[in-house]
Design an enzyme around this catalytic site. Sequence first.
Site, mmCIF file in Angstrom:
data_model
loop_
_atom_site.group_PDB
_atom_site.id
_atom_site.type_symbol
_atom_site.label_atom_id
_atom_site.label_comp_id
_atom_site.label_asym_id
_atom_site.label_seq_id
_atom_site.Cartn_x
_atom_site.Cartn_y
_atom_site.Cartn_z
ATOM 1 N N HIS B 79 -45.134 -31.661 28.479
ATOM 2 C CA HIS B 79 -45.224 -32.653 27.870
ATOM 3 C C HIS B 79 -44.226 -34.229 28.199
ATOM 4 O O HIS B 79 -43.495 -33.998 29.203
ATOM 5 C CB HIS B 79 -43.310 -31.757 26.927
ATOM 6 C CG HIS B 79 -44.152 -30.890 26.302
ATOM 7 N ND1 HIS B 79 -44.449 -30.346 25.411
ATOM 8 C CD2 HIS B 79 -44.102 -29.404 26.821
ATOM 9 C CE1 HIS B 79 -44.064 -29.373 24.710
ATOM 10 N NE2 HIS B 79 -44.362 -28.152 25.648
ATOM 11 N N LEU B 80 -45.631 -34.904 28.145
ATOM 12 C CA LEU B 80 -44.957 -36.234 28.564
ATOM 13 C C LEU B 80 -43.992 -37.326 28.065
ATOM 14 O O LEU B 80 -43.611 -37.732 27.791
ATOM 15 C CB LEU B 80 -46.349 -36.938 28.552
ATOM 16 C CG LEU B 80 -46.808 -37.040 29.923
ATOM 17 C CD1 LEU B 80 -48.658 -37.420 29.638
ATOM 18 C CD2 LEU B 80 -46.494 -36.132 30.815
ATOM 19 N N ARG B 81 -43.470 -36.620 26.489
ATOM 20 C CA ARG B 81 -42.509 -37.363 25.553
ATOM 21 C C ARG B 81 -42.317 -38.870 24.969
ATOM 22 O O ARG B 81 -41.873 -39.080 24.536
ATOM 23 C CB ARG B 81 -41.187 -36.565 26.091
ATOM 24 C CG ARG B 81 -40.468 -35.551 27.171
ATOM 25 C CD ARG B 81 -40.780 -34.653 26.448
ATOM 26 N NE ARG B 81 -39.661 -33.642 26.892
ATOM 27 C CZ ARG B 81 -39.776 -32.715 26.093
ATOM 28 N NH1 ARG B 81 -40.907 -31.537 24.747
ATOM 29 N NH2 ARG B 81 -39.226 -31.563 26.208
ATOM 30 N N ASP B 169 -47.822 -26.986 19.539
ATOM 31 C CA ASP B 169 -46.852 -26.361 20.664
ATOM 32 C C ASP B 169 -45.531 -27.021 20.130
ATOM 33 O O ASP B 169 -45.667 -27.928 19.716
ATOM 34 C CB ASP B 169 -48.047 -26.907 21.915
ATOM 35 C CG ASP B 169 -46.640 -26.039 23.182
ATOM 36 O OD1 ASP B 169 -45.993 -25.227 22.566
ATOM 37 O OD2 ASP B 169 -46.150 -26.702 24.046
ATOM 38 N N HIS B 196 -48.634 -21.288 19.965
ATOM 39 C CA HIS B 196 -47.162 -20.852 20.814
ATOM 40 C C HIS B 196 -46.636 -19.755 20.107
ATOM 41 O O HIS B 196 -46.518 -20.135 18.830
ATOM 42 C CB HIS B 196 -46.435 -22.548 20.915
ATOM 43 C CG HIS B 196 -44.829 -22.248 20.662
ATOM 44 N ND1 HIS B 196 -43.996 -22.614 22.169
ATOM 45 C CD2 HIS B 196 -43.881 -21.615 19.652
ATOM 46 C CE1 HIS B 196 -42.864 -22.495 21.514
ATOM 47 N NE2 HIS B 196 -42.589 -21.521 20.606
ATOM 48 N N ASP B 322 -45.547 -25.833 31.765
ATOM 49 C CA ASP B 322 -45.026 -26.168 30.317
ATOM 50 C C ASP B 322 -44.174 -26.971 30.777
ATOM 51 O O ASP B 322 -42.911 -26.897 30.864
ATOM 52 C CB ASP B 322 -44.896 -24.963 29.251
ATOM 53 C CG ASP B 322 -43.993 -24.839 28.542
ATOM 54 O OD1 ASP B 322 -43.909 -26.032 28.196
ATOM 55 O OD2 ASP B 322 -42.743 -24.342 27.748
#
Lengths: 320, 453
Positions: B79-81, B169, B196, B322
Amino acid sequence: MMHRVDTMTSMAMTRQQKDFLSLEHCSPESIIQLLDRAESMLPVVRRTVPATPVLAGRTVANIFFENSTRTRCSFEIAAGHLGARVLNLGTAGSSSSKGETMLDTVRNIEAMGVDAMVIRTDRSGGARFVAENVRCPVINAGDGTHEHPTQGLLDLLTIRQHIGRFEGIRVAIVGDIIQSRVARSDLHGLVSLGAELVLVGPPSMVSDQFKEVACGPGSVEVSHELDPILPELDVVIMLRVQAERGSSISEGYTEGYGLTGRRLEMLDPGCIVMHPGPLNRGVEISDEAADDQGRSVILQQVTNGVAVRMAVLSSLLERP
Amino acid sequence: MPDIIVPGMNATDRTSTLIRGGRIIDPASGLDATGDVLISDGRIKAIEVGQPLSVEPDTRVHDASGCLVVPGLIDIHVHLRDPGQQHKETIRTGSMAAVAGGFTTICCMPNTAPALDAPEHVEYVHARAREAGLARVHCIGAATLGRKGLTLSPIESLARNGCVGFSDDGDCIENPDMMKSVLQACAATNSVFMQHCQEKSLTIGSVMHEGAVSLKLGLRGWPRQAEEMIIDRDVRINRDIGCSYHAQHLSSAGSIKIIRDARSRGEPVTGEVTPHHLLLTDEACLDYDTDAKMNPPLRTEADRLKLIESVADGTITILATDHAPHTMAEKQQPFDDAPFGIIGVETALPLYARALVESSAIDWPRLIACMTINPARLLRLDENGLGRLEPGGPADVTIIDPDHQWIIAPEMFHCRSRNCPFNGWTVNARAIATFVGGRPCHVLEDSRFQSPA
């Protein structure tokens, strides 16, 4: 992993000295010490001896993020007997209702200069969370469905006064165990002092895994039937069904798990009836049981609550 | 499928690099031997295990003796946000963290704000990744618009614009009929769907594994069935569709059996695990430590051992992280209020080494396969030469010192967040150099790589 466990243990020990957060982390000796201290406070609570203001000039903040009447009043009276000033903070109308975080609220109160915080919250672990983030002592006045350790102590004091010992006595806790912080504190306290505990309720309210929760010389059984265990009990603690935490009172609940007049007859004459309140009369406890002059010790629990809270406050705050 | 070209390959570094005397492990070809790897013009020029390669002028020479020389690691679950939550992580900081951890390719999940459900959002990520010029960043597109599970996203056009897989996800696709549509659309574009696995109705208010520990702490439990029944359902739906179906971040022993059964029937079903589910149990929550709050939750010792066994027996073929950054303030809340997840790309390699190699469950070549060619094949990145060491292929190479002992200290991380439950652990193995397209994007300070021999 070992490194981490070691750190956790040592942290828990340090915290136990500054704060009073759980009975799980109290040694049997420290529980007995607190009960003895509470016993010595009782004449003050009963107004037969004037109070000694050992906490004169100190300020105790009652910070209640969740509503409570009994516990808040009890802490307020206890602190008053010891001579402390009490600051009462509820959440309705406070900054919390304007979106302030719990952390900001307690840090602001701390910045004003208080000597101790009494925390009630609907968050399990919430009192510990506050304790980790403020320097003053923190007392857990009920955190979510985790623990209510002063209630646990007052239950232990009441049992000791009537039964005289803990080892080998048989205690039933009946009702909504899963949602009950009182049950968890009672469980840790009683098992560490050697009592035989039976947790009773429908499968949705009592899980077999409760047998794995506490450590100590005592024992824990789980039963989904109340009648067969009644005759052998020394103590029966009735719990309320906590609708506000999502439990529902099913049809037949009273029939299955309520302490009715019929069940009262099945108890040993020496068995006492306890309830942490508030009572739902006619649901988990009948009028006959709640008001039984011989067995019901419910109001005595409330009196003991003030003594126990005096003991906790003074043991944390009294300067040697 | 367009390859995400990093600047190193555009403005080609003309200097050749010779990595000398390392244990070269290339699971795709079965190579495991001591030798030399020569990198030139962003590509692998030669691999020589017989006799040392001769050194031409202007060649940097690295002594890799005692080290593993492996294909650049690939993490298909980060997750790179970015866009939307750059206070937690950005594509730049996430890429820096990735190469520091030995990863040359990362795949970012679509739960950004906005979600990666349109080609322009995907292009945004690609552009930021090019600017960062470190790891190759691929996008996993949102399977449904806004990840709401209601309307199919433009899967065909997203695939054409570079999405290498699809997922909602962070959320499970709940509706079985929508699940069917998503699997059909992914199958039509020959893309993997990554689920997910979380049955929502069983996890309302749940914050940790349902068991004795959750009972003791008074925290709402999250049963294993919430994961298992979704995999079970999806495998059934997929049986007539045959989409490549991938179950993300597995936590429960029961899930393994479902996946093993499907694979034994020859169905295209895969699963991934994370370092934390292989190393921690629900007891990590005992202190109300919010860095132990994960989705799915840490489970019991029996689950943990079963997950390790499933990697050893080949049921689980992909090791992911993750990687889920959250700020200190977000994690510094009561357990119920803190967000789920931990960061992972800078610690995955030594933690997997601890869980799988040091425990003798598998050897290094198999560990490397699960972090290179296996994920590359699942996402068809191998078609661009990723996940293997091959003369003529892109020079994505990671050099690992398997005996490098170090203490995990999140304050030293490149990642923008610090939510790491492994703080203070002493671990072995570290990526001491990471080449992306031939460029040294990470060289560990104080390692012998700093001053080439």
